[in-house]
Design a protein around this motif. Sequence first.
Motif, PDB file in Angstrom:
ATOM      1  N   SER A  40       0.058  -3.949  -6.089  1.00  0.00           N
ATOM      2  CA  SER A  40      -0.427  -2.844  -5.339  1.00  0.00           C
ATOM      3  C   SER A  40      -1.675  -2.979  -4.972  1.00  0.00           C
ATOM      4  O   SER A  40      -2.745  -3.592  -5.632  1.00  0.00           O
ATOM      5  CB  SER A  40      -0.069  -1.691  -6.229  1.00  0.00           C
ATOM      6  N   ILE A  41      -2.104  -2.541  -3.751  1.00  0.00           N
ATOM      7  CA  ILE A  41      -3.603  -2.566  -3.641  1.00  0.00           C
ATOM      8  C   ILE A  41      -4.264  -1.012  -3.517  1.00  0.00           C
ATOM      9  O   ILE A  41      -5.357  -0.578  -3.199  1.00  0.00           O
ATOM     10  CB  ILE A  41      -3.747  -3.096  -1.912  1.00  0.00           C
TER      11      ILE A  41
ATOM     12  N   GLY B 142      -6.103   1.616  -9.185  1.00  0.00           N
ATOM     13  CA  GLY B 142      -7.239   1.354  -9.620  1.00  0.00           C
ATOM     14  C   GLY B 142      -8.332   0.947  -8.418  1.00  0.00           C
ATOM     15  O   GLY B 142      -9.681   0.709  -8.785  1.00  0.00           O
ATOM     16  N   ARG B 143      -8.126   1.521  -7.291  1.00  0.00           N
ATOM     17  CA  ARG B 143      -8.988   1.472  -6.115  1.00  0.00           C
ATOM     18  C   ARG B 143      -9.480   2.611  -5.812  1.00  0.00           C
ATOM     19  O   ARG B 143      -8.834   3.786  -5.982  1.00  0.00           O
ATOM     20  CB  ARG B 143      -8.199   0.763  -4.902  1.00  0.00           C
ATOM     21  N   GLU B 144     -10.532   2.691  -5.072  1.00  0.00           N
ATOM     22  CA  GLU B 144     -11.206   4.100  -4.551  1.00  0.00           C
ATOM     23  C   GLU B 144     -10.385   4.480  -3.277  1.00  0.00           C
ATOM     24  O   GLU B 144     -10.210   3.553  -2.257  1.00  0.00           O
ATOM     25  CB  GLU B 144     -12.583   3.921  -4.266  1.00  0.00           C
ATOM     26  N   LEU B 145      -9.817   5.523  -3.273  1.00  0.00           N
ATOM     27  CA  LEU B 145      -8.982   6.065  -1.961  1.00  0.00           C
ATOM     28  C   LEU B 145      -9.396   7.136  -1.343  1.00  0.00           C
ATOM     29  O   LEU B 145     -10.030   8.066  -1.822  1.00  0.00           O
ATOM     30  CB  LEU B 145      -7.422   6.103  -2.491  1.00  0.00           C
TER      31      LEU B 145
ATOM     32  N   GLY C  67      -6.738   5.228  -7.344  1.00  0.00           N
ATOM     33  CA  GLY C  67      -5.218   5.061  -7.842  1.00  0.00           C
ATOM     34  C   GLY C  67      -5.143   4.956  -8.895  1.00  0.00           C
ATOM     35  O   GLY C  67      -5.637   4.271  -9.794  1.00  0.00           O
ATOM     36  N   TYR C  68      -4.073   5.694  -9.816  1.00  0.00           N
ATOM     37  CA  TYR C  68      -3.987   5.454 -11.167  1.00  0.00           C
ATOM     38  C   TYR C  68      -2.528   5.106 -11.577  1.00  0.00           C
ATOM     39  O   TYR C  68      -2.523   4.144 -12.287  1.00  0.00           O
ATOM     40  CB  TYR C  68      -4.163   6.966 -11.705  1.00  0.00           C
ATOM     41  N   ASP C  69      -1.545   5.361 -10.985  1.00  0.00           N
ATOM     42  CA  ASP C  69      -0.162   4.904 -11.347  1.00  0.00           C
ATOM     43  C   ASP C  69       0.769   5.461 -10.279  1.00  0.00           C
ATOM     44  O   ASP C  69       0.621   6.077  -9.466  1.00  0.00           O
ATOM     45  CB  ASP C  69       0.356   5.464 -12.649  1.00  0.00           C
TER      46      ASP C  69
ATOM     47  N   LYS D 163       0.748  -1.106  -0.094  1.00  0.00           N
ATOM     48  CA  LYS D 163       0.115   0.126  -0.046  1.00  0.00           C
ATOM     49  C   LYS D 163       0.935   1.240   0.175  1.00  0.00           C
ATOM     50  O   LYS D 163       1.693   1.696   0.777  1.00  0.00           O
ATOM     51  CB  LYS D 163      -0.898  -0.074   1.314  1.00  0.00           C
ATOM     52  N   TRP D 164       0.773   1.943  -1.163  1.00  0.00           N
ATOM     53  CA  TRP D 164       1.915   3.121  -1.281  1.00  0.00           C
ATOM     54  C   TRP D 164       1.609   3.926   0.102  1.00  0.00           C
ATOM     55  O   TRP D 164       0.376   4.228   0.474  1.00  0.00           O
ATOM     56  CB  TRP D 164       1.294   3.899  -2.395  1.00  0.00           C
ATOM     57  N   VAL D 165       2.556   4.626   0.618  1.00  0.00           N
ATOM     58  CA  VAL D 165       4.024   4.490   0.083  1.00  0.00           C
ATOM     59  C   VAL D 165       4.764   3.264   0.914  1.00  0.00           C
ATOM     60  O   VAL D 165       5.792   2.773   0.347  1.00  0.00           O
ATOM     61  CB  VAL D 165       4.524   5.731   0.455  1.00  0.00           C
ATOM     62  N   ASN D 166       4.397   2.962   2.095  1.00  0.00           N
ATOM     63  CA  ASN D 166       5.170   2.324   2.951  1.00  0.00           C
ATOM     64  C   ASN D 166       4.727   1.085   3.541  1.00  0.00           C
ATOM     65  O   ASN D 166       5.314   0.571   4.718  1.00  0.00           O
ATOM     66  CB  ASN D 166       5.743   3.182   3.994  1.00  0.00           C
TER      67      ASN D 166
END
Length: 328
Positions: free
Chosen positions: A272-273, A276-279, A292-294, A172-175
């Motif tokens: 990545s989780i 493509g997910r709603e954040l 989340g796009y890239d 999960k971005w970032v850490n």
Amino acid sequence: MKNQVLELLNKNTDYISGEYLSSKLEISRAAIWKHIKKLKEDGYVIESSTKKGYKLISCPCLIDPEYIKLKVNTKFIGKNIIYLNSCDSTNDVGKALENKSIMNGTLIISEEQLKGKGRLGRSFISPKFKGLWFSLVLTPTIEPIKVAPITQITAAAINLALKEHGVNTHIKWVNDIILNNKKIGGVLLDLSCELSLVEYIALGIGLNINLDKQDIPTDLVDKATSLKIETSIDHNRNDILISFLNNFEKLYLDYILNLSSEEALKICKENSITLGRELKIKTIQEEFYCTGYDISNEGNLIVQLADGSFKTLFSGEVTVRNSNGNYV
Ligand code: BT5
């Protein structure tokens, strides 16, 4: 004296009475009990029975620096090891080291941390013998602005290492390292630099390996877990650490020498989780919803807002919308 108690327990496969231990070692039964208590704190599993006495069930599986040095397949990462029974924070031990320029790649690892740190002053629980709580001291010749991908490189190396041990994790971005939608680890990068050059990095990694359910504080039960809780088996901390060091050095050297984080970013994106997910994003300035796009080559998260526009994030707290509509 504690070791003599241990020696006697170890010689016997069955229970030995407190009375026998006390007469053999010529100390009181209360003193025997104190040594047993200390051995239990050190990770020995000892069964006590009021009628029968004490029985040694198992010895702790400790971090073994000599084994790690022997087995690790790296040029400089983890070749020098500072092994501690206990400390406040391995990142702080790393930061306090003298002559960091000759310490590049030094691994500081502790069986427990009393004041383990997360980001922004948060705490990171690090119970004794149960996890991997360690830091690497790194002195790369790069500009401070180029440091961010090292967190992604670390997350990717953790993902690869755990895969070698049969466990598929997400990032999960970032850490955050995630297993079955709960956090099993985190990365903390402490940077010391001049305007245009990195002085050193203390790269801290915490991984919940053999924590039992009762080791997770109640306020974290919904969001934290361990390899053992999820897989129902004890994992070898030394072997997982060795896998991490091997994978990390490859990805890290590729970045430091060629400024290429392509391989690491590929791993972060594939696992990545966030993409493509709603954040829900929380930064120092604002809070907003997006998708989340890239992840950019610089390690930043690119998100898409409801109006279709894009935004690049350098830092921030990310929570992901789950199937119940909650953000976790
Ligand atoms: C992190 O921060 O996740 C970075 C953790 C880095 C720990 C390593 S251990 C070795 C080195 N020495 C240190 O002192 N630190 C590093 P952050 O994203 O801010 O997450 C912190 C939050 O995670 C806490 O506020 C809790 O909600 C949660 N948390 C605390 N302990 C946890 C654990 N053991 N497992 C999972 N979640 C935890």
